[in-house]
Design a protein around this motif. Structure first.
Motif, PDB file in Angstrom:
ATOM      1  N   HIS A  36       0.850  -1.204   0.000  1.00 41.86           N
ATOM      2  CA  HIS A  36       0.000   0.000   0.000  1.00 41.86           C
ATOM      3  C   HIS A  36       0.885   1.253   0.000  1.00 41.86           C
ATOM      4  O   HIS A  36       2.013   1.232   0.477  1.00 41.86           O
ATOM      5  N   ASP A  58      -3.449   1.666  -4.043  1.00 45.47           N
ATOM      6  CA  ASP A  58      -4.418   1.995  -3.000  1.00 45.47           C
ATOM      7  C   ASP A  58      -5.228   0.727  -2.702  1.00 45.47           C
ATOM      8  O   ASP A  58      -4.998  -0.330  -3.314  1.00 45.47           O
ATOM      9  N   SER A  59      -6.182   0.844  -1.780  1.00 42.15           N
ATOM     10  CA  SER A  59      -6.854  -0.389  -1.343  1.00 42.15           C
ATOM     11  C   SER A  59      -7.631  -1.045  -2.484  1.00 42.15           C
ATOM     12  O   SER A  59      -7.687  -2.275  -2.562  1.00 42.15           O
ATOM     13  N   PHE A  81      -7.206  -5.669   7.516  1.00 41.66           N
ATOM     14  CA  PHE A  81      -8.469  -5.745   6.760  1.00 41.66           C
ATOM     15  C   PHE A  81      -8.194  -5.826   5.259  1.00 41.66           C
ATOM     16  O   PHE A  81      -8.967  -6.402   4.502  1.00 41.66           O
ATOM     17  N   MET A  82      -7.080  -5.253   4.814  1.00 44.37           N
ATOM     18  CA  MET A  82      -6.735  -5.297   3.384  1.00 44.37           C
ATOM     19  C   MET A  82      -6.317  -6.718   2.987  1.00 44.37           C
ATOM     20  O   MET A  82      -6.694  -7.222   1.929  1.00 44.37           O
ATOM     21  N   TYR A 130     -17.329   0.724   4.167  1.00 43.63           N
ATOM     22  CA  TYR A 130     -15.970   1.008   3.701  1.00 43.63           C
ATOM     23  C   TYR A 130     -15.148  -0.282   3.768  1.00 43.63           C
ATOM     24  O   TYR A 130     -15.370  -1.114   4.652  1.00 43.63           O
ATOM     25  N   ASN A 132     -12.433  -0.557   4.923  1.00 46.94           N
ATOM     26  CA  ASN A 132     -11.760  -0.556   6.236  1.00 46.94           C
ATOM     27  C   ASN A 132     -12.679  -1.154   7.303  1.00 46.94           C
ATOM     28  O   ASN A 132     -13.109  -0.491   8.247  1.00 46.94           O
ATOM     29  N   HIS A 196      -6.105  10.579   9.914  1.00 46.33           N
ATOM     30  CA  HIS A 196      -6.735  11.694   9.193  1.00 46.33           C
ATOM     31  C   HIS A 196      -7.568  12.610  10.092  1.00 46.33           C
ATOM     32  O   HIS A 196      -7.775  13.770   9.764  1.00 46.33           O
ATOM     33  N   HIS A 217      -7.459  13.607   2.045  1.00 47.03           N
ATOM     34  CA  HIS A 217      -8.155  12.317   1.891  1.00 47.03           C
ATOM     35  C   HIS A 217      -9.585  12.493   2.400  1.00 47.03           C
ATOM     36  O   HIS A 217      -9.843  13.304   3.303  1.00 47.03           O
ATOM     37  N   GLU A 219     -11.029  10.975   4.467  1.00 45.85           N
ATOM     38  CA  GLU A 219     -11.145  10.683   5.906  1.00 45.85           C
ATOM     39  C   GLU A 219     -10.841  11.867   6.817  1.00 45.85           C
ATOM     40  O   GLU A 219     -10.918  11.748   8.041  1.00 45.85           O
ATOM     41  N   THR A 239      -7.053   8.368  -2.365  1.00 48.25           N
ATOM     42  CA  THR A 239      -5.608   8.416  -2.637  1.00 48.25           C
ATOM     43  C   THR A 239      -5.391   8.588  -4.144  1.00 48.25           C
ATOM     44  O   THR A 239      -4.535   9.369  -4.574  1.00 48.25           O
TER      45      THR A 239
HETATM   46  P1  13P Z   1      -7.219   4.074   0.161  1.00 51.43           P
HETATM   47  O1  13P Z   1      -8.531   3.422  -0.155  1.00 51.43           O
HETATM   48  O2  13P Z   1      -7.167   5.451  -0.382  1.00 51.43           O
HETATM   49  O3  13P Z   1      -6.095   3.212  -0.222  1.00 51.43           O
HETATM   50  O4  13P Z   1      -7.168   4.334   1.732  1.00 51.43           O
HETATM   51  C1  13P Z   1      -7.085   3.318   2.664  1.00 51.43           C
HETATM   52  C2  13P Z   1      -6.854   3.849   3.997  1.00 51.43           C
HETATM   53  O5  13P Z   1      -6.696   3.126   4.950  1.00 51.43           O
HETATM   54  C3  13P Z   1      -6.843   5.299   4.154  1.00 51.43           C
HETATM   55  O6  13P Z   1      -6.548   5.659   5.436  1.00 51.43           O
END
Ligand code: 13P
Ligand code: SF4
Length: 331
Positions: A36, A58-59, A81-82, A130, A132, A196, A217, A219, A239
């Motif tokens: 990431h 990014d995710s 979580f990713m 999300y 996340n 964030h 971002h 967030e 991102t």
């Molecule tokens: P992205 O989806 O932009 O990769 O963000 C993941 C994340 O954890 C941002 O704090």
């Protein structure tokens, strides 16, 4: 700038033997390394640059790579979580991490039970979650989203009201975007990203230079984005939106209101531009190190691999796949 590039080269050379061992093991054990943008610079470095990452993203980008890889094993340099999402989209692969305990303040702010309660409180409303979130929570969602496709997914749902979990600040920012674009409203949960949420108007101290443009971002708190965009040009988004914005802007100076090490990728592809940031790092992302990555690779196929491997119950994978695969159609 030249001095920084030279320093980077020296650091990479001093880590060369570690990278060599890692790259040998990757080949031997048929492993793809996904990293990431929030990884430390040495984990972001690609094999072509003398490092060991096969894909930096990014995710959403990393989930798509996990889905299409031919490698037998996935090494996920990110947060748990990713890596769970990688296993959900590629359940026939083995997924490993340098550190399986790397959490996320958003993912831990909501459980599967919370989603069940929300459905009772707001019967009939779709639940968009999300990425996340942990797999057990994902299993209860209607659809998942990442920062990159949240707006288009909300637009696609057949309801004027949507429950969005768990990030209240991302929700505030999305709410503005979605109400303008689709005339839809969001019901929010009270989770926050501990990185964030620190970007507050009162403490940010951007710059006296009016030409500085803002990179925020989703967030960051809603009032931060709203107030900053009243006084400066810039972007609030994913991102991917931040990377695109810088590429297409003529500005020479930017304030990065996101994770510090995203600045590494921004600097690499925009050497003529300057980035100001208070450099707030995600402690969970930084649990990953090159040394732990090596140890994790060494464990694959031995009796210690469970220490580094992500596993989930088959029925959770089956249920969580539904909202995740729906999400992957929006990229
Ligand atoms: P992205 O989806 O932009 O990769 O963000 C993941 C994340 O954890 C941002 O704090
Ligand atoms: Fe979670 Fe925030 Fe870290 Fe992203 S930056 S992994 S949202 S704590």
């Amino acid at each position: 700038m030249q001095a920084i590039a030279q320093l980077r080269r020296m650091l990479t050379e001093s880590r060369k033997s570690l990278y060599d061992r890692i790259n040998r093991l990757k080949k031997e054990k048929n492993v793809v390394v996904l990293a990431h943008y929030y990884m430390s610079p040495e984990l972001q470095l690609s094999t072509a640059e003398g490092g060991c990452a096969d894909f930096l993203g990014d995710s959403l980008g990393l989930s798509l790579e996990a889905q299409k890889t031919n490698a037998e094993n996935i090494m996920f340099c990110g947060v748990r979580f990713m890596a769970e999402t990688a296993l959900i989209v590629s359940p026939d692969k083995k997924v490993f991490m340098p550190d399986v305990s790397s959490g996320c303040s958003l993912a831990s702010s909501i459980s599967a039970k919370d989603i069940i309660e929300l459905r009772k409180k707001y019967p009939g409303l779709p639940v968009m979650g999300y990425i996340n979130t942990y797999a057990e929570t994902k299993a209860e969602l209607d659809i998942c989203c990442t920062s990159r496709n949240a707006v288009s997914i909300a637009g696609s749902l057949d309801s004027d009201k949507i429950i969005f979990v768990p990030d209240i600040f991302m929700g505030q920012n999305l709410k503005e975007a979605i109400s303008k674009k689709y005339n839809k409203d969001l019901i929010l949960w009270n989770g926050t990203c501990e990185v964030h949420e620190q970007f507050r108007n009162e403490t940010m101290n951007v710059s006296d230079d009016a030409d500085v443009e803002m990179l925020m971002h989703w967030e960051v708190p809603g009032d931060t984005a709203r107030e900053q965009l009243k006084i400066r040009k810039g972007v609030v988004g994913s991102t991917g939106d931040i990377l695109n914005y810088v590429k297409n802007s003529n500005a020479k100076k930017f304030y990065l209101a996101s994770e510090c090490d995203l600045g590494e990728s921004l600097k690499k592809s925009n050497a003529d531009k300057e980035f100001i940031t208070p450099c707030i790092k995600c402690p969970y992302m930084k649990q990953n190190t090159l040394e732990k990555l090596l140890a994790s690779l060494e464990s694959i196929g031995t009796d210690t691999e469970d220490q580094y491997r992500i596993t989930l119950d088959a029925h959770i994978i089956e249920r969580a796949r539904i909202p995740v695969l729906k999400m992957l159609q929006f990229n």
